[in-house]
Design a protein around this motif. Structure first.
Motif, PDB file in Angstrom:
ATOM      1  N   ILE A  13      39.779  44.964  44.327  1.00 50.62           N
ATOM      2  CA  ILE A  13      40.192  43.557  44.414  1.00 50.62           C
ATOM      3  C   ILE A  13      39.744  42.711  43.298  1.00 50.62           C
ATOM      4  O   ILE A  13      40.168  41.864  43.094  1.00 50.62           O
ATOM      5  CB  ILE A  13      40.427  42.833  45.669  1.00 50.62           C
ATOM      6  N   LEU A  14      38.485  42.789  43.377  1.00 52.87           N
ATOM      7  CA  LEU A  14      37.584  41.950  42.273  1.00 52.87           C
ATOM      8  C   LEU A  14      38.192  42.040  40.904  1.00 52.87           C
ATOM      9  O   LEU A  14      38.026  41.182  39.883  1.00 52.87           O
ATOM     10  CB  LEU A  14      36.254  42.329  42.427  1.00 52.87           C
ATOM     11  N   TYR A  15      38.698  43.099  40.556  1.00 57.81           N
ATOM     12  CA  TYR A  15      39.177  43.428  39.198  1.00 57.81           C
ATOM     13  C   TYR A  15      40.640  43.255  38.840  1.00 57.81           C
ATOM     14  O   TYR A  15      41.153  43.695  37.759  1.00 57.81           O
ATOM     15  CB  TYR A  15      38.970  44.938  38.773  1.00 57.81           C
ATOM     16  N   GLN A  16      41.559  42.859  39.784  1.00 57.10           N
ATOM     17  CA  GLN A  16      42.999  42.621  39.660  1.00 57.10           C
ATOM     18  C   GLN A  16      43.170  41.424  38.816  1.00 57.10           C
ATOM     19  O   GLN A  16      42.544  40.464  38.967  1.00 57.10           O
ATOM     20  CB  GLN A  16      43.413  42.525  40.876  1.00 57.10           C
ATOM     21  N   GLU A  17      44.280  41.626  37.991  1.00 55.38           N
ATOM     22  CA  GLU A  17      44.726  40.498  37.194  1.00 55.38           C
ATOM     23  C   GLU A  17      45.282  39.531  38.050  1.00 55.38           C
ATOM     24  O   GLU A  17      46.017  39.797  39.110  1.00 55.38           O
ATOM     25  CB  GLU A  17      45.696  40.903  36.261  1.00 55.38           C
ATOM     26  N   PRO A  18      45.310  38.214  37.776  1.00 52.96           N
ATOM     27  CA  PRO A  18      45.958  37.210  38.572  1.00 52.96           C
ATOM     28  C   PRO A  18      47.433  37.260  38.277  1.00 52.96           C
ATOM     29  O   PRO A  18      48.032  37.678  37.535  1.00 52.96           O
ATOM     30  CB  PRO A  18      45.492  35.712  38.016  1.00 52.96           C
ATOM     31  N   THR A  19      48.155  37.036  39.485  1.00 49.34           N
ATOM     32  CA  THR A  19      49.618  37.122  39.420  1.00 49.34           C
ATOM     33  C   THR A  19      50.219  35.894  38.644  1.00 49.34           C
ATOM     34  O   THR A  19      49.539  34.881  38.319  1.00 49.34           O
ATOM     35  CB  THR A  19      50.334  37.008  40.698  1.00 49.34           C
TER      36      THR A  19
END
Length: 59
Positions: A13-19
């Motif tokens: 989750i730390l590497y997810q792109e923002p929506t």
């Protein structure tokens, strides 16, 4: 004495792109930015130019 192994707390989750919703600025931020730009580009030059023109016209 053995120490307890610590598992990594780094998750995907730390590497997810923002929506798109997270990247969109709030309405309050947009209004505030527009007011600042209006002040800088409209009111400030008018406040500088108005005394100059009144000085020119008074001569």
């Amino acid at each position: 004495m053995k120490q307890k192994q610590i598992t990594s707390q780094t998750t995907a989750i730390l590497y997810q792109e923002p929506t798109a919703d997270e990247m969109r600025p709030s309405r309050k931020q947009m209004i505030w930015a527009n007011l600042k730009e209006f002040t800088v580009f409209i009111i400030a030059p008018t406040a500088i130019a108005l005394p100059f023109f009144t000085w020119l016209l008074s001569k």
